[in-house]
Design an enzyme around this catalytic site. Structure first.
Site, PDB file in Angstrom:
ATOM      1  N   GLU A 175       0.795  -1.215   0.000  1.00 14.46           N
ATOM      2  CA  GLU A 175       0.000   0.000   0.000  1.00 14.46           C
ATOM      3  C   GLU A 175       0.835   1.277   0.000  1.00 14.46           C
ATOM      4  O   GLU A 175       0.827   2.060   0.968  1.00 14.46           O
ATOM      5  CB  GLU A 175      -0.947   0.008   1.206  1.00 14.46           C
ATOM      6  CG  GLU A 175      -1.902  -1.161   1.219  1.00 14.46           C
ATOM      7  CD  GLU A 175      -2.891  -1.137   2.387  1.00 14.46           C
ATOM      8  OE1 GLU A 175      -2.780  -0.259   3.253  1.00 14.46           O
ATOM      9  OE2 GLU A 175      -3.779  -2.005   2.422  1.00 14.46           O
ATOM     10  N   GLU A 225      -5.586  -8.435   0.761  1.00 18.33           N
ATOM     11  CA  GLU A 225      -6.256  -8.120   2.033  1.00 18.33           C
ATOM     12  C   GLU A 225      -7.721  -7.819   1.762  1.00 18.33           C
ATOM     13  O   GLU A 225      -8.038  -7.076   0.826  1.00 18.33           O
ATOM     14  CB  GLU A 225      -5.682  -6.856   2.701  1.00 18.33           C
ATOM     15  CG  GLU A 225      -4.327  -6.999   3.300  1.00 18.33           C
ATOM     16  CD  GLU A 225      -3.832  -5.701   3.947  1.00 18.33           C
ATOM     17  OE1 GLU A 225      -4.656  -4.855   4.348  1.00 18.33           O
ATOM     18  OE2 GLU A 225      -2.602  -5.554   4.013  1.00 18.33           O
TER      19      GLU A 225
END
Ligand code: IFM
Length: 471
Positions: free
Chosen positions: A193, A377
């Site tokens: 991320e 995720e």
């Protein structure tokens, strides 16, 4: 696989059904999730679970520094102990295996494995070697992220991701790790991320190191992506048998009205959330609309950088949680317009499974070279309580079921999705929200470190058993 995903997409039902709960968790018979080669696992990250921040010569990270500053993390929590996984890793691997999870995505703490001069820290390296070897013995597929936000503080002291040199230091770190761990890692992800590292870390200051300037955010992003690009050939050379990629958090932006201004606002939301990362990786350029949103923030890019950044990926990891409803801010940007009466999680995030499907099918249209996808995720936080030794995390069960249905829809619409990792294996340190927000499918009592398997994990296990037993 369909050639025209949009045509298939148009025929999909408008919303992923909410369905009923616990006992119908198992996907319908025609779901692609029954395919045995669709990997189902769980994910964690070093700073969120390991604890032991002062052991075996680990160096301080930016999150040790940041969380020690009063007011930065809810209730003053830090990752000093977390889930004590550094000491309890053997039991945690047993637990993972007992749940039948096929994959485990973990991250390595950079400050644990090398000192400021780049000298390997054997004790830290041995921890990851033991862990990965044990996972391999258990037959678990290993996804290893090199950078899940715990930058060594000594690098931040020299500018962190604002300093181009950090990208080269990252490549050195990737070199060490892939030489040491080759053969025990099935898939390497360079970064987790980068949007969060760049924007939350340097753009609005909600995360470590806590700086707040859009210009810093774009430069930090460039150096993060450069770090990724420099590491890729190193990983390929040292560990040719593994897959290599990167993990991006993807965000759905929807317009608050049909007006052109609100449509533009939603477009700009997705530009800064998705295209800011995916365009450089997959097209070799930054989206120009980003600089309409944040005028004057063009990063310093040197010759050859974009080529380095856009080298082919074996996979793209995508992390998805919620959507953001936006309207025009009346100038050149957007503002959030939270919807009333929608389902939300403990984080306040809207539950919106369609967003996952829509983003993935959209990426397939936008990027002709979209690599195979893993959902690295997905999950939600809820205020889970242990009652008589059980945790009935009903909302999570429904959440997972609906998001897995969205994944199935995206696959049927032609997106090459190879696996899904629950976030998270266990409750852990949720960054600025500390330990209050519980994302795990396993409950952690932080006063005793007792793990309690939640009902959601039991149902995932049940499904995996059924799938395994199928002819
Ligand atoms: O806990 C985080 C994780 O570290 C990165 N992705 C989002 C999760 C939930 O906020």
């Amino acid at each position: 696989m369909a050639n025209d995903a949009s045509a298939v997409f148009d025929t999909l039902s408008p919303a992923v059904s909410r369905g009923s709960l616990a006992d119908s968790f198992t996907p319908p018979a025609d779901s692609t999730l029954w395919r045995k080669n669709f990997l189902l696992g769980a994910a964690t990250a070093s700073y969120q679970i390991e604890g032991a921040v002062n052991e075996d010569d680990r160096l301080p990270s930016i999150w040790d520094t940041f969380s020690a500053i009063p007011g930065k993390v809810l209730a003053g929590d830090t990752g000093a102990v977390a889930c004590d996984h550094y000491h309890r890793w053997e039991a945690d691997v047993e637990m993972l295996a007992s749940l039948g999870l096929e994959g485990y995505r973990l991250s390595i703490a950079w400050p644990r494995v090398m000192d400021a001069a780049g000298v390997p820290n054997r004790k830290g390296l041995d921890f990851y070697k033991r862990l990965l070897n044990r996972l391999k013995e258990k037959g678990i597929t290993t996804f290893v992220t090199l950078y899940h936000w715990d930058l060594p503080q000594h690098l931040e002291d020299r500018g962190g991701w604002l300093n181009r040199d950090t990208a080269y230091r990252f490549a050195d770190y990737a070199d060490l790790m892939s030489r040491e761990l080759a053969g025990t890692v099935d898939a390497w992800a360079t970064l987790n991320e980068p949007w969060c590292s760049a924007y939350l870390g340097y753009g609005n200051g909600h995360h470590a190191p806590g700086l707040a300037n859009d210009r810093f955010a774009t430069q930090a992003m460039h150096h993060l992506l450069l770090a990724h690009g420099l590491a890729m050939p190193v990983l390929r050379a040292n560990d040719p048998a593994s897959e290599k990629g990167i993990v991006a958090n993807i965000g759905r932006g929807t317009p608050n009205s049909d007006s052109a201004a609100d449509q533009r606002a939603a477009h700009l939301f997705e530009v800064q959330h998705n295209a800011w990362i995916l365009d450089p990786l997959l097209k070799g350029s930054y989206p120009q609309d980003l600089f309409e949103l944040w005028p004057g923030t063009e990063p310093l890019v040197l010759d050859g950088d974009m080529q380095t950044i856009s080298a082919p990926l074996d996979f793209l990891g995508t992390n998805y949680y919620f959507r953001t409803n936006v309207a025009s801010d009346g100038a050149h940007g957007f503002r959030d317009v939270p919807l009333e009466g929608v389902e939300r999680t403990q984080m306040g995030w809207e539950v919106y499974p369609d967003g996952l499907r829509d983003l993935l099918t959209g990426f397939k249209k936008t990027y002709h070279n979209l690599p195979p996808i893993y959902i690295t995720e997905n999950g939600m936080a809820s205020d889970d309580q242990v009652t008589d030794g059980h945790v009935e995390d009903t909302q999570r069960i429904s959440f997972l079921k609906r998001h897995l249905a969205a994944v199935d829809q995206a696959i049927k619409a032609g997106v090459d999705i190879r696996g899904y990792f629950l976030w998270s294996l266990m409750d852990n340190f949720e960054w600025a929200f500390g330990y209050e927000r519980r994302f795990g499918v396993v409950h952690v009592d932080y006063s005793t470190q007792k793990r309690t398997i939640k009902r959601s994990a039991e149902l995932v296990e049940k499904f995996l058993k059924e799938r395994k037993a199928r002819a």
